[in-house]
Design an enzyme around this catalytic site. Structure first.
Site, PDB file in Angstrom:
ATOM      1  N   ASP A  14       4.475 -13.505  14.969  1.00 33.61           N
ATOM      2  CA  ASP A  14       5.017 -14.865  15.554  1.00 33.61           C
ATOM      3  C   ASP A  14       4.600 -15.306  16.967  1.00 33.61           C
ATOM      4  O   ASP A  14       4.730 -14.113  17.715  1.00 33.61           O
ATOM      5  CB  ASP A  14       6.605 -15.015  15.296  1.00 33.61           C
ATOM      6  CG  ASP A  14       7.034 -16.367  15.777  1.00 33.61           C
ATOM      7  OD1 ASP A  14       6.872 -17.282  14.994  1.00 33.61           O
ATOM      8  OD2 ASP A  14       7.864 -16.403  16.417  1.00 33.61           O
ATOM      9  N   GLU A  52      -0.088 -15.576  14.567  1.00 31.44           N
ATOM     10  CA  GLU A  52      -0.101 -16.966  14.601  1.00 31.44           C
ATOM     11  C   GLU A  52      -0.861 -17.567  15.992  1.00 31.44           C
ATOM     12  O   GLU A  52      -0.137 -17.359  17.185  1.00 31.44           O
ATOM     13  CB  GLU A  52       1.602 -17.453  14.896  1.00 31.44           C
ATOM     14  CG  GLU A  52       1.602 -19.000  14.893  1.00 31.44           C
ATOM     15  CD  GLU A  52       3.125 -19.340  15.485  1.00 31.44           C
ATOM     16  OE1 GLU A  52       3.240 -20.611  15.452  1.00 31.44           O
ATOM     17  OE2 GLU A  52       3.566 -18.617  15.989  1.00 31.44           O
TER      18      GLU A  52
HETATM   19  C1  GLC Z   1       6.624 -19.915  15.831  1.00 37.29           C
HETATM   20  C2  GLC Z   1       7.366 -20.349  14.456  1.00 37.29           C
HETATM   21  C3  GLC Z   1       8.298 -21.309  14.400  1.00 37.29           C
HETATM   22  C4  GLC Z   1       9.337 -21.063  15.527  1.00 37.29           C
HETATM   23  C5  GLC Z   1       8.567 -20.422  16.727  1.00 37.29           C
HETATM   24  C6  GLC Z   1       9.738 -19.753  17.627  1.00 37.29           C
HETATM   25  O1  GLC Z   1       5.995 -20.809  16.323  1.00 37.29           O
HETATM   26  O2  GLC Z   1       6.134 -20.576  13.412  1.00 37.29           O
HETATM   27  O3  GLC Z   1       8.649 -21.862  13.210  1.00 37.29           O
HETATM   28  O4  GLC Z   1      10.027 -22.145  15.775  1.00 37.29           O
HETATM   29  O5  GLC Z   1       7.692 -19.664  16.745  1.00 37.29           O
HETATM   30  O6  GLC Z   1       9.847 -18.373  16.975  1.00 37.29           O
END
Ligand code: GLC
Length: 565
Positions: A230, A290
C-alpha cells in the site's frame, strides 16, 4: 571406459542442477516466465464480497465459499484488501495488529481454511501490506505516544512544533488538514500522511524495518503468495522537514495545493523494496505495488535496477484514460510495453470510480464493459481485476452527506464524495441485497443488481460475465496470449484498437471497435510475417466477423482471432 569428470565440468553440473532447482521452485516456464506472469489477479474488498454470518459485512468464510466461482471465472490469485484487526477508520487501512484477522472478518483458522480452499481451486492468496502507517490503536503507537523516552517513541515521526500552536511545517494530509497532530501529553506533533488515526511509521529506524520484514515472513509461512504494498511512495520524508512548495488553488478538501516534493518518492523507498523482495524471493512470492507514477520512467524504477524490487508495479495510466481513445491507449501501451519490465494493467480498484462508469457512455455501457475486458485481458502483461467488474457493476454513489461512510467523503462533501460508490456489495443474484447478505449491507446495492448479477448473467451467453469468462479461458490456454509479443496494428485508425500477439510463428489478432458506429478494417499481416493469412474467430461479439484479413465490427464490437497462414 568410464570417463572422469573434470572439476570444472562437475562444478558446472552442480551449478546447472541447483539452477534448475531454483528454476523449479520459482515455477518458471520455457520462456522464463514465473507463475504471476501467467496469472490473473482479482482484488476483493472483504467487507463487500460475501457475508457468511449475515451481519451486513463480508467475511473470510464468505470469500472461501466463492472459490469455485473464482476458479470458473479464470482467476488465479485474489488480493484481499486489509482484513487485519483495525478500528476501521479507513476500512482496514489502519492496522492495529499485523499478525491477526479482524473478528469482523473471522479468525486465523478461517484464514487458513481460505488458503486451503484456494489451493484446492488453484486460487492463491495475496494480502495487502499497509507499509507506510499503522493505526493509532496499534500497541506500537500506544507505547510510542506514552512518553518521549519509551522504546517505541522513534517508531513513528515525532517533532516539536515551530512555535505555540504551529505544526513543524506546512505538509498537509491528503485526507485533509495538517499532516501533523499535536499530542498534548508529550507536547510533540506526530506525522500522518493519511488520517490522524494512521500515524506514519519511521522506516529510518532499523527496528521498524525488522518488524515489518518479520511480518512478511510470518504470513508467507501461513501460505500467502505475495503482498500488495500500500502507498509505497509515502514511506520516507525529508528529515529536515523542508516545507512543500505551494501551488495555486485549493484541493477538494479545501486545503492549499502543495507539490509533495519533500514527503513522497524518496530514493530510500527502493532500499526497502529490495529488502522486501529478498524476503519474498525466499517464498517464490510476488510483490505488487500501489505505484501512482507521473510517467513511465518513474514506473520503471519500481522494478529495480536489477529487477530486484517489485515484480508487479501497477500501471495506473490506463485508469487516467477515461475515454475510449485508440491513439491514447496505443501510446500508453507502447510506453509500458517497451519499458523493459512486465506490464501490470489495472482498470479499476477500491479507490477509483468503477470502469463501467468511467468508460461507459451511458447508453452502451455493457458493450463497452465487454470491450474493455477483451482489451486489457489480452495484452502482454498481468491484469489485476476488481471484483464485480466482470458483471458490469456500476458505482452507487451516496446522494446525501449523511449516507457517506468514507470519512473523506464527509469532510470533503460535496466536492469530494468519497469512495463508497465503488465499494458496494458484490451482486450475486436477484435475492434481497443481491444475495450478498440477509441483513442490510453496510453499503446499499444499486438497483442494477436485478440485471447485473452472477446468477442472471451466467445464463445469458451474451452477458458481460460470459465475455470475461471466454476471454479469460482463451488467455489461459493460448500460447500467443500467454507468451507472445505485442505489436500495434493500423496505427492511424482513430476508431479501432488492434494488435497482434505473436509467439513462435503463431499469432492472435485482437480488433476492438471503440466507436458507436460499425467499422471495418483491413490488416496487412504479410508485413508482419503472415503472408496469405486468414483470421479464424476465437472470441467475438455476435455481429463482428472477418473475410480474409478484413474485419467488420459492430459498434463497440470485439473480434479476437487466430491468425492462420
Ligand atoms: C491506499 C489505499 C487506500 C487507503 C490509503 C491509505 O491508497 O488503496 O484505500 O485509504 O492507501 O492507507
Amino acid at each position: 571406459m568410464a570417463k572422469r569428470f573434470s572439476p570444472i565440468l562437475s562444478f558446472l553440473l552442480v551449478l546447472g542442477c541447483s539452477l534448475s532447482i531454483v528454476a523449479q521452485t520459482k515455477s518458471t516456464d520455457a520462456e522464463g516466465h514465473q507463475w504471476w506472469q501467467h496469472a490473473v489477479f482479482y482484488e476483493i474488498y472483504p467487507r463487500s464480497y460475501a457475508d457468511s454470518n449475515n451481519d451486513g459485512i463480508g467475511d473470510l468464510k464468505g470469500i472461501t465459499s466463492k472459490m469455485a466461482y473464482l476458479h470458473d471465472l479464470g482467476v488465479d490469485a485474489i488480493w484481499v484488501s486489509p482484513c487485519f484487526p483495525s478500528p476501521q477508520v479507513d476500512f482496514g487501512y489502519d492496522v492495529s495488529d499485523y499478525e491477526n484477522i479482524d473478528p469482523m472478518y473471522g479468525t486465523l483458522a478461517d484464514f487458513d481454511r481460505m488458503v486451503a480452499e484456494g489451493k484446492k481451486h488453484g486460487v492463491r492468496i495475496i494480502l495487502d501490506f499497509v507499509v507506510n502507517h499503522s493505526s493509532d490503536q496499534h500497541q506500537w503507537f500506544i507505547d510510542s505516544k506514552s512518553s518521549r523516552t519509551t522504546p517505541h517513541r522513534d517508531w513513528y515521526i515525532w517533532r516539536d512544533g515551530k512555535g505555540p500552536g504551529q505544526p513543524p511545517n506546512n505538509w498537509i494530509s491528503i485526507f485533509g488538514g495538517s499532516a501533523w497532530k499535536l499530542d498534548p501529553a508529550t507536547g510533540q506533533y506526530y506525522y500522518h500522511f493519511f488520517y490522524a488515526e494512521q500515524p506514519d511509521l519511521n522506516w529510518r529506524n532499523p527496528a521498524v524495518e525488522k518488524a515489518m520484514l518479520d511480518i512478511n515472513r510470518w504470513w508467507y509461512k501461513r501460505g500467502v503468495s505475495g503482498f500488495r504494498l500500500d502507498a509505497v511512495d509515502t514511506l520516507f520524508e525529508d528529515p529536515k522537514l523542508t516545507d512543500d512548495p505551494v501551488l495555486p488553488g485549493t484541493n477538494k478538501q479545501g486545503d492549499p495545493n502543495l507539490e509533495n516534493k519533500y514527503n513522497t518518492k524518496f530514493p530510500e523507498v527502493h532500499d526497502v523494496l529490495q529488502k522486501l523482495r529478498k524476503v519474498a524471493d525466499e517464498s517464490d512470492a510476488v510483490l505488487i505495488g500501489e505505484t501512482w507514477t507521473a510517467d513511465i520512467n518513474e514506473l520503471n524504477q519500481y522494478y529495480g535496477e536489477h529487477s530486484n524490487e517489485l515484480q508487479m508495479p501497477m500501471d495506473f495510466m490506463f485508469t487516467m484514460v477515461n475515454t475510449l481513445s485508440p491513439p491514447e491507449f496505443r501510446r500508453q501501451i507502447a510506453a509500458v510495453d517497451e519499458a523493459g519490465g512486465w506490464p501490470v494493467y489495472v482498470i479499476g480498484n477500491h479507490d477509483i470510480v468503477r470502469s463501467y462508469n468511467r468508460y461507459g457512455d451511458g447508453k452502451n455501457n455493457d458493450a463497452i464493459a465487454k470491450l474493455m475486458g477483451a482489451f486489457y485481458l489480452t495484452l502482454r502483461g498481468t491484469p489485476i481485476m476488481y471484483y464485480g467488474e466482470e458483471i458490469g457493476m456500476e458505482n452507487n454513489d451516496p446522494k446525501r452527506k449523511e449516507d457517506v461512510k468514507d470519512p473523506i467523503g464527509r469532510t470533503g462533501w460535496p466536492q469530494e464524495i468519497g469512495r463508497d460508490g465503488e465499494r458496494t456489495p458484490m451482486q450475486w443474484n436477484t435475492d434481497t441485497n443481491a444475495g450478498f447478505s440477509k441483513k442490510d449491507p453496510w453499503l446499499p446495492v444499486p438497483l442494477s443488481y436485478k440485471t447485473h448479477n452472477v446468477a442472471t448473467e451466467s445464463k445469458d451467453p451474451d452477458s458481460v460475465l460470459n465475455m470475461y469468462k471466454k476471454v479469460l479461458a482463451l488467455r489461459h490456454t493460448n500460447k500467443a496470449l500467454l507468451e507472445g509479443s505485442y505489436t500495434a496494428l493500423n496505427d492511424n485508425d482513430a476508431n479501432i484498437m488492434s494488435y497482434l500477439r505473436s509467439y513462435k510463428g503463431k499469432a492472435v489478432l485482437v480488433a476492438l471497435n471503440m466507436s458507436a458506429s460499425p467499422q471495418k478494417a483491413t490488416f496487412n499481416l504479410a508485413e508482419k510475417g503472415f503472408a496469405s493469412a486468414d483470421l479464424k474467430s476465437l472470441v467475438a461479439t455476435p455481429q463482428s466477423s472477418a473475410k480474409g484479413t478484413e474485419v467488420t465490427l459492430e459498434p463497440f464490437g470485439v473480434f479476437i482471432a487466430d491468425v492462420t497462414k
